[in-house]
Design a protein around this motif. Structure first.
Motif, short mmCIF file in Angstrom:
data_model
loop_
_atom_site.label_atom_id
_atom_site.label_comp_id
_atom_site.label_asym_id
_atom_site.label_seq_id
_atom_site.Cartn_x
_atom_site.Cartn_y
_atom_site.Cartn_z
N SER A 127 3.13 -3.08 -8.29
CA SER A 127 3.76 -4.33 -7.86
C SER A 127 4.23 -5.14 -9.06
N ALA A 128 3.40 -5.17 -10.10
CA ALA A 128 3.78 -5.92 -11.30
C ALA A 128 5.03 -5.31 -11.95
N ASP A 137 0.84 -1.20 0.00
CA ASP A 137 0.00 0.00 0.00
C ASP A 137 0.87 1.25 0.00
N VAL A 138 1.98 1.17 0.75
CA VAL A 138 2.93 2.30 0.73
C VAL A 138 3.50 2.47 -0.67
N LEU A 139 3.79 1.36 -1.34
CA LEU A 139 4.27 1.43 -2.72
C LEU A 139 3.25 2.14 -3.60
N ALA A 140 1.98 1.77 -3.47
CA ALA A 140 0.94 2.37 -4.29
C ALA A 140 0.86 3.88 -4.06
N GLY A 185 7.77 8.20 5.19
CA GLY A 185 7.13 6.89 5.15
C GLY A 185 6.91 6.37 3.75
N LEU A 186 7.00 7.25 2.73
CA LEU A 186 6.87 6.81 1.36
C LEU A 186 8.24 6.46 0.80
#
Length: 580
Positions: free
Chosen positions: A238-239, A176-179, A199-200
């Motif tokens: 993620s992909a 979720d942090v990645l998104a 945090g990002l």
């Protein structure tokens, strides 16, 4: 093909004769009887502990057993001497022809020399790397990737059926942090100022993700709440990260057989099935844990949780699998994932984790033991930190990653072959210094150069021999008269070559691929030592006036080259034929 195993068989046969003659009691356990190189080469060629390990169960003095064993071993034409030392160790000297016969084994088998069937086709799953799909892999992942891949190669060479597996940790909050981080780069792609708040993920590697999001979604996600875009951006980012990770691994020469997703375990019933399996075994209960060590009572709030009775399988404390709010702990999907591997029929599991997972070892072993009814062993290798150095100083962080040096940084600066070899010059549980200056220098202190240089020297000998009109194909070298290879330096090299099959089996049984790197350095050192002596002692040079003598000596060099190339292949390193 394993000379040490052959001589051990001779020792066991001699002990059997002693038993038949009434000199030893029947039923002795011979599993701890070993034949190995002596600590001091001056003591002989091989040593056996047979008398020492059998004295107590046999009820006899070890020297008495050793003397009886020595007398019977002398009937073997391969053994020239059997001397009892100390309280009962037995040192053996083999006939020179035995060592010379090793060349025949190498030249006949080629790169198959040392290959073993001790794995007996058992299925082993080696899980390694398993980085979060949130960015490029860092230098710590490099070491884990190399150890895992080299171990897989080693086990396959020793007869196991190996599956390389990557567990995608895409089920936690980090994706979720990645998104959210990728969404800021999406905004940036539209000319807006990204808000990379604390945090990002700050790395520049997410800029292409933002641009790809723009290409797919246009401006349809701008100024929308994350409830609209979070799930789609998470899957998309993620992909892309997994594609980057695959490319990074490929740059290091690593290819996985299976990629498994943590996220795929949720909503499929697999977690519930694994926990239910443990419940049926009486290993799941509702309870309250004791305060963690170091916690003051006022800092601890006891609460009822669903617990796995991991102490029944060797853990220090029981472990929660479900929180008091009803959600799964991070441990629960890992239990389900390993249960999945057990159900897939693997005979052995190996996990390669970072050093920060040390507290995770016992609980994971307990889970696998419980789920497999103690039939599937799990070995967990912890990978200690890698410290990078350049110009005598710690190497600085990568701007691209934002907070760390990436795998790609290391490979681009040092090369995949150098990186892989150096990562195996220490045991996995020992910290490793990776000095970019030293790993590229051409000296004996650089192990990868030293081994590659040995192989290059051997190829130089072969080229010079051909130029001189000497036939040096393997069939000709195999047919040469090797009996003249009697000089101590030549014999030492023959003995080191003979150790290779034994080394393979020991390294494979202990899941320790670094032993191969250590051995190759020692073998190269012996080759260089013989080469350097040839500068002063002409009879030791590989190319002589007598063609037949040259072919025998070149057979020795060629055999060293075969083993070096085989060992480098296990490490995933390409041998070089010429140093430039």
């Amino acid at each position: 093909m394993n000379l040490f195993a052959d001589i051990r068989s001779a020792v066991v046969d001699a002990l059997g004769r002693m038993t038949a003659e009434g000199l030893l009691p029947s039923g002795l356990n011979l599993s701890n009887v070993a034949v190995e190189p002596p600590r001091d080469a001056a003591h002989g060629d091989m040593a056996t502990n047979a008398a020492m390990v059998l004295a107590k169960p046999a009820g006899k003095p070890p020297r008495e057993i050793a003397e009886g064993l020595a007398a019977r071993l002398m009937d073997d034409p391969r053994i020239e001497g059997a001397d009892v030392a100390g309280p009962g160790f037995l040192n053996l000297r083999l006939a020179p022809a035995v060592w010379q016969g090793v060349l025949r084994q190498v030249l006949e088998a080629g790169t198959g020399y040392g290959r073993s069937d001790i794995g007996a086709g058992q299925k082993v799953n080696v899980e390694f790397v398993s980085a979060n799909p949130t960015g490029p892999m860092h230098v710590g992942h490099v070491r884990g990737a190399v150890v895992g891949d080299a171990l897989s190669n080693l086990l396959a060479f020793a007869g196991w059926n190996v599956t390389r597996e990557y567990y995608i940790n895409d089920g936690g909050a980090q994706v979720d942090v990645l998104a959210r981080s990728a969404y800021e780069r999406y905004r940036e792609a539209h000319g807006l100022e990204p808000e990379i708040r604390e945090g990002l993920y700050p790395g520049d590697y997410l800029i292409p993700v933002g641009e790809a999001l723009k290409a797919k979604y246009g401006d349809s996600l701008l100024d929308k709440g994350e409830q609209v875009w979070l799930a789609d951006v998470r899957d998309f980012a993620s992909a892309m990260m997994m594609q980057m990770i695959r490319e990074d691994l490929a740059a290091l020469g690593v290819r996985m057989d299976v990629y498994s997703s943590e996220k795929a375990l949720y909503g499929t019933g697999e977690i519930e099935a694994a926990i239910e399996e443990l419940r049926e075994k009486g290993l799941i209960y509702e309870g309250t844990l004791e305060p963690p060590k170091g916690k003051e009572p006022e800092d601890w709030e006891p609460r009822v949780q669903t617990l796995f009775r991991s102490t029944a399988h060797g853990d220090d404390v029981d472990r929660p699998v479900k929180k008091s709010d009803g959600s799964w702990t991070y441990f629960a999907p890992d239990i389900a994932y390993h249960y999945n591997k057990v159900k897939r029929g693997f005979d052995q599991l190996i996990d390669i984790f970072g050093a920060d997972h040390g507290g995770y070892v016992k609980r994971m072993k307990a889970a696998v033991s419980a789920l497999s009814n103690s039939t599937v062993p799990l070995d967990i290798k912890l990978i200690q930190l890698v410290k990078l150095w350049k110009n005598g100083e710690p190497f600085k962080m990568s701007k691209r990653a934002g907070t760390f040096v990436t795998l790609r940084d290391v490979v681009e600066m040092a090369g995949a072959d150098v990186t892989r070899f150096i990562m195996l010059t220490r045991k996995n549980d020992v910290a490793l210094d990776f000095d970019f200056d030293k790993v590229l220098e051409q000296s004996k202190d650089n192990p990868v150069f030293y081994v590659q240089y040995a192989n290059a020297r051997i190829n130089s000998v072969l080229r010079k021999a051909r130029d001189a009109g000497i036939v040096v194909d393997d069939a000709t070298l195999l047919a040469a008269d090797h009996s003249g290879l009697a000089h101590p330096a030549e014999q030492a090299l023959l003995k080191k070559i003979a150790e290779w099959p034994r080394l393979v089996e020991i390294a494979a049984r202990n899941n320790e691929p670094h032993r191969v790197a250590f051995y190759l350095y020692e073998l190269a050192s012996d080759l260089h030592g013989l080469w350097n002596r040839g500068n002063d002692e002409l009879q030791l040079r590989f190319i002589q006036e007598d063609v037949a003598v040259s072919q025998a000596k070149i057979a020795l060099a060629r055999s060293v080259g075969v083993v070096i190339c085989t060992g480098l292949g296990i490490l995933g390193v390409t041998p070089v034929e010429e140093m430039r």
